[in-house]
Scaffold this active site. Structure first.
Site, PDB file in Angstrom:
ATOM      1  N   GLY A  14      12.375 -38.565 -16.632  1.00 55.66           N
ATOM      2  CA  GLY A  14      11.502 -37.388 -16.465  1.00 55.66           C
ATOM      3  C   GLY A  14      11.711 -36.393 -17.589  1.00 55.66           C
ATOM      4  N   ARG A  75       9.821 -44.375 -18.069  1.00 53.14           N
ATOM      5  CA  ARG A  75      10.841 -45.031 -17.246  1.00 53.14           C
ATOM      6  C   ARG A  75      10.627 -46.528 -17.511  1.00 53.14           C
ATOM      7  NH1 ARG A  75      12.625 -40.791 -14.072  1.00 53.14           N
ATOM      8  NH2 ARG A  75      11.045 -39.321 -13.342  1.00 53.14           N
ATOM      9  N   ASP A 106      20.352 -39.624 -15.012  1.00 60.96           N
ATOM     10  CA  ASP A 106      21.282 -40.701 -14.666  1.00 60.96           C
ATOM     11  C   ASP A 106      20.730 -42.103 -14.949  1.00 60.96           C
ATOM     12  OD1 ASP A 106      19.522 -40.462 -12.595  1.00 60.96           O
ATOM     13  OD2 ASP A 106      21.024 -40.473 -11.003  1.00 60.96           O
ATOM     14  N   THR A 130      17.501 -33.158 -17.504  1.00 61.56           N
ATOM     15  CA  THR A 130      16.753 -33.389 -16.259  1.00 61.56           C
ATOM     16  C   THR A 130      16.657 -32.061 -15.508  1.00 61.56           C
ATOM     17  OG1 THR A 130      16.873 -34.329 -14.025  1.00 61.56           O
ATOM     18  CG2 THR A 130      18.935 -34.258 -15.221  1.00 61.56           C
ATOM     19  N   ASP A 132      16.755 -31.772 -12.483  1.00 57.76           N
ATOM     20  CA  ASP A 132      17.440 -31.904 -11.193  1.00 57.76           C
ATOM     21  C   ASP A 132      18.851 -31.302 -11.152  1.00 57.76           C
ATOM     22  OD1 ASP A 132      15.172 -33.300 -10.510  1.00 57.76           O
ATOM     23  OD2 ASP A 132      16.089 -35.280 -10.726  1.00 57.76           O
ATOM     24  N   ASP A 134      21.817 -32.588 -11.713  1.00 56.31           N
ATOM     25  CA  ASP A 134      22.628 -33.418 -10.816  1.00 56.31           C
ATOM     26  C   ASP A 134      23.618 -34.317 -11.556  1.00 56.31           C
ATOM     27  OD1 ASP A 134      20.793 -35.066 -12.001  1.00 56.31           O
ATOM     28  OD2 ASP A 134      20.134 -36.042 -10.173  1.00 56.31           O
ATOM     29  N   ARG A 176      14.742 -34.595  -6.687  1.00 53.28           N
ATOM     30  CA  ARG A 176      15.152 -35.933  -6.216  1.00 53.28           C
ATOM     31  C   ARG A 176      16.205 -35.773  -5.119  1.00 53.28           C
ATOM     32  NH1 ARG A 176      13.781 -40.743  -8.764  1.00 53.28           N
ATOM     33  NH2 ARG A 176      13.370 -39.707 -10.720  1.00 53.28           N
TER      34      ARG A 176
HETATM   35  O1  F6P Z   1      14.110 -36.443 -12.209  1.00 52.86           O
HETATM   36  C1  F6P Z   1      13.153 -35.470 -12.419  1.00 52.86           C
HETATM   37  C2  F6P Z   1      12.069 -35.551 -11.376  1.00 52.86           C
HETATM   38  O2  F6P Z   1      11.097 -34.567 -11.658  1.00 52.86           O
HETATM   39  C3  F6P Z   1      12.531 -35.452  -9.929  1.00 52.86           C
HETATM   40  O3  F6P Z   1      12.790 -34.129  -9.540  1.00 52.86           O
HETATM   41  C4  F6P Z   1      11.403 -36.110  -9.194  1.00 52.86           C
HETATM   42  O4  F6P Z   1      11.842 -36.647  -7.975  1.00 52.86           O
HETATM   43  C5  F6P Z   1      10.980 -37.190 -10.155  1.00 52.86           C
HETATM   44  O5  F6P Z   1      11.429 -36.819 -11.439  1.00 52.86           O
HETATM   45  C6  F6P Z   1       9.492 -37.455 -10.221  1.00 52.86           C
HETATM   46  O6  F6P Z   1       9.295 -38.531 -11.078  1.00 52.86           O
HETATM   47  P1  F6P Z   1       7.877 -38.964 -11.665  1.00 52.86           P
HETATM   48  O7  F6P Z   1       7.450 -37.931 -12.653  1.00 52.86           O
HETATM   49  O8  F6P Z   1       8.140 -40.276 -12.294  1.00 52.86           O
HETATM   50  O9  F6P Z   1       6.953 -38.993 -10.486  1.00 52.86           O
END
Ligand code: F6P
Length: 328
Positions: A14, A75, A106, A130, A132, A134, A176
């Site tokens: 992300g 990803r 991570d 990130t 998050d 975390d 997340r």
């Molecule tokens: O890891 C960052 C994040 O924004 C999380 O907070 C969320 O759960 C996820 O990515 C969403 O991912 P995507 O943009 O692939 O839907």
């Protein structure tokens, strides 16, 4: 210690505000130290597809203020396979790259660690990027501060309309499995309740709390729901509460991906610059399989292994307790 001569940089997972200041810092610190730099587009995907380009000081002009990532991100599932990793390795060798900076969370570090164990002749340095917040080994990750400020701005606006209509809002925020954004935003906006993955809240207790608020003459109420909370999403929780809380009109807002965008805050611009600078300097000193982080305002190196294994991020108990006390 192997001397490095060509460094590659990528962003993966992300996107997070602050990635661009970090890319700029990596590129310019490398150039200052007479290293060649290549940028890889779309993270590990670009590594497998050999989508790389030479970067110069001017490649990163005027990007400090930009959200997202000029290198783009993805990803990438094929990088999880041995075949994908082998192609990535051959592409790096073809380019003469001997060091790699990976900016991400991570998932990004898991890939980096596996790759680096398989191909130790390419030094790898992780930068925590990130929203998050975390990752073990850095009090703050890139993007968390900006995202939290974005959430606060949105919730302040929702509070205006909630108050005007005497409404109860459930606002779902990202993170997340982490409640870091929810907790900080909840304290900053005076949320009546904050539902976090790190701390179970029974719906009955939430209802009791909201009824107490009503008795205490609260005209509006805001409940922040971290997306990882075990009670389910904001819509489910709102439905359960609505049946019991007749005094409020109930509404739900999912803030979604707007939390990931926007110009990085001063904090994230400086953090990105510091971490990028530290990552290149650590590689020059011969470090590998590490993550650069910030703890007590000092740069600290943590092994990727530790950053990942200690993943169970602990949210501050004292902040959770304070948030409850201040929301009466
Ligand atoms: O890891 C960052 C994040 O924004 C999380 O907070 C969320 O759960 C996820 O990515 C969403 O991912 P995507 O943009 O692939 O839907």
């Amino acid at each position: 210690m192997n001397k490095i001569s060509k460094l590659a940089v990528l962003t993966s997972g992300g996107d997070a505000p602050g990635m661009n200041p970090c890319i700029r810092s990596v590129v310019r610190t490398a150039i200052y130290n007479n290293l060649n730099v290549v940028g890889i587009r779309r993270g590990y995907q670009g590594l497998i597809e050999d989508d790389m380009f030479d970067m110069h000081a001017r490649s990163v002009s005027n990007i400090l203020n930009l959200g997202g990532t000029i290198l783009k991100t993805a990803r990438c599932l094929p990088f999880r396979t041995d075949e994908g990793m082998e192609i990535a390795y051959q592409n790096l060798k073809k380019q003469g790259v001997d060091a790699l900076v990976v900016i991400g969370g991570d998932g990004t570090f898991t890939g980096a660690l596996r790759f680096s164990k398989k191909y130790p002749d390419i030094a790898v340095m992780g930068v925590p990027g990130t929203i998050d917040n975390d990752l073990y080994g850095s009090t703050y990750t890139l993007g968390f501060d900006t995202a939290t400020n974005t959430v606060i701005e949105a919730i302040d606006k929702i509070r205006d309309t909630a108050d005007a209509h005497d409404r109860l809002f459930f606002i779902e925020v990202m993170g997340r499995d982490s409640g870091a954004i929810a907790l900080r935003a909840g304290i900053s906006c005076g949320a009546e309740a904050i539902l976090l993955p790190e701390k179970a809240t029974a719906i009955d207790d939430l209802i009791k709390n909201l009824k107490t608020g009503e008795n205490n003459k609260k005209s509006s109420s805001i409940v922040i729901v971290a997306e990882g909370d075990k009670n389910g999403g904001a819509y489910d929780i709102a439905q359960k509460v609505q049946k019991e809380v007749k005094f409020y009109d109930v509404k739900v807002t999912i803030l979604g991906h707007l939390q990931r965008g926007g110009s990085p805050s001063a904090f994230d611009r400086i953090l990105g610059s510091r971490l990028g600078y530290a990552a290149v300097n650590a590689l020059i000193k011969g470090e590998s399989q590490m993550m650069v982080g910030l703890e007590a305002n000092h740069i600290k190196l943590t092994t990727l292994e530790e950053a990942l294994n200690q993943h169970e991020f602990k949210l501050e108990e004292d902040l959770m307790e304070m948030a409850e006390i201040l929301s009466i």
